[in-house]
Scaffold this motif. Structure first.
Motif, PDB file in Angstrom:
ATOM      1  N   ALA A  38      -7.331   7.124   6.623  1.00 57.17           N
ATOM      2  CA  ALA A  38      -6.183   7.633   6.124  1.00 57.17           C
ATOM      3  C   ALA A  38      -5.078   6.590   6.678  1.00 57.17           C
ATOM      4  CB  ALA A  38      -5.804   9.032   6.518  1.00 57.17           C
ATOM      5  N   VAL A  39      -4.069   5.870   5.541  1.00 60.22           N
ATOM      6  CA  VAL A  39      -3.315   5.092   6.041  1.00 60.22           C
ATOM      7  C   VAL A  39      -1.568   5.546   5.422  1.00 60.22           C
ATOM      8  CG1 VAL A  39      -4.642   3.159   6.079  1.00 60.22           C
ATOM      9  CG2 VAL A  39      -3.636   3.610   3.984  1.00 60.22           C
ATOM     10  N   ASP A  40      -0.757   4.988   6.139  1.00 56.59           N
ATOM     11  CA  ASP A  40       0.713   5.087   5.615  1.00 56.59           C
ATOM     12  C   ASP A  40       0.953   4.023   4.850  1.00 56.59           C
ATOM     13  OD1 ASP A  40       3.240   6.413   5.468  1.00 56.59           O
ATOM     14  OD2 ASP A  40       3.479   6.654   8.034  1.00 56.59           O
ATOM     15  N   ASP A  41       2.309   3.887   4.541  1.00 53.67           N
ATOM     16  CA  ASP A  41       2.881   2.775   3.735  1.00 53.67           C
ATOM     17  C   ASP A  41       2.523   1.595   4.472  1.00 53.67           C
ATOM     18  OD1 ASP A  41       4.191   4.078   1.657  1.00 53.67           O
ATOM     19  OD2 ASP A  41       5.919   4.545   3.002  1.00 53.67           O
ATOM     20  N   LEU A  80       0.697  -1.223  -0.005  1.00 52.52           N
ATOM     21  CA  LEU A  80       0.148   0.021  -0.073  1.00 52.52           C
ATOM     22  C   LEU A  80       0.758   1.265   0.036  1.00 52.52           C
ATOM     23  CD1 LEU A  80      -2.752  -0.807   2.448  1.00 52.52           C
ATOM     24  CD2 LEU A  80      -2.825  -0.945   0.194  1.00 52.52           C
ATOM     25  N   ALA A  81       0.303   2.190  -0.551  1.00 57.45           N
ATOM     26  CA  ALA A  81       0.928   3.479  -0.658  1.00 57.45           C
ATOM     27  C   ALA A  81       0.127   4.446   0.281  1.00 57.45           C
ATOM     28  CB  ALA A  81       1.004   4.218  -1.926  1.00 57.45           C
ATOM     29  N   PRO A  82       0.616   5.427   0.852  1.00 60.81           N
ATOM     30  CA  PRO A  82      -0.012   6.418   1.665  1.00 60.81           C
ATOM     31  C   PRO A  82      -1.245   6.715   0.785  1.00 60.81           C
ATOM     32  CG  PRO A  82       2.431   6.891   1.767  1.00 60.81           C
ATOM     33  CD  PRO A  82       2.244   5.759   0.767  1.00 60.81           C
ATOM     34  N   GLY A  83      -2.203   6.795   1.656  1.00 63.08           N
ATOM     35  CA  GLY A  83      -3.722   7.402   1.088  1.00 63.08           C
ATOM     36  C   GLY A  83      -4.893   6.963   1.688  1.00 63.08           C
TER      37      GLY A  83
END
Length: 136
Positions: free
Chosen positions: A66-69, A48-51
């Motif tokens: 909202a998540v980080d790497d 996953l990418a930040p998003g």
């Protein structure tokens, strides 16, 4: 949990951020773009990418996180997302403001920590150099 619904777990390094049953769909972001996931999708692993991670349940409707790497792993009807940081929000505007405020504060703390560490390293190297000076 009905057989056509997923279990979503969002894991942080120090705790379980979210455990939600009855999830009908998930949308996640990778470096290659966003992809959707329904309950009968084949098992997969994705970086996953930040998003924004979006999921939907009948009780909550559409929910944004909202998540980080991190990493997403789907096995059967279980979906686990492991990330360093995550924040939930009722709507995208509120979530954006919260993320900006929190992540900027964490970035400032990280900058401050790097400054302190650089000063400690410089002091250590200066003292170490004095120890190895040849005696007259």
């Amino acid at each position: 949990m009905p057989p056509d619904r997923m279990l979503l777990e969002v894991l942080l390094p120090f705790r379980v951020f979210l455990r939600k049953r009855d999830v009908s769909r998930i949308v996640a972001e990778t470096a290659g773009g966003a992809f959707g996931m329904l309950p009968h999708r084949l098992d997969c692993v994705a970086a996953l990418a930040p998003g924004i991670l979006t999921f939907e349940t009948p009780a909550d409707g559409e929910v944004f996180i909202a998540v980080d790497d991190g990493v997403l792993v789907k096995t059967g009807l279980d979906v686990r997302v492991s990330v360093r940081r995550a924040m939930a929000g009722a709507d995208l505007a509120t979530l954006r403001d919260t993320v900006e405020r929190e992540f900027l504060a964490q970035d400032e703390q990280a900058r401050s920590l790097r400054t302190v560490m650089a000063k400690l390293e410089t002091g250590f190297l200066a003292r170490f150099a004095r120890l190895h000076k040849p005696l007259p």
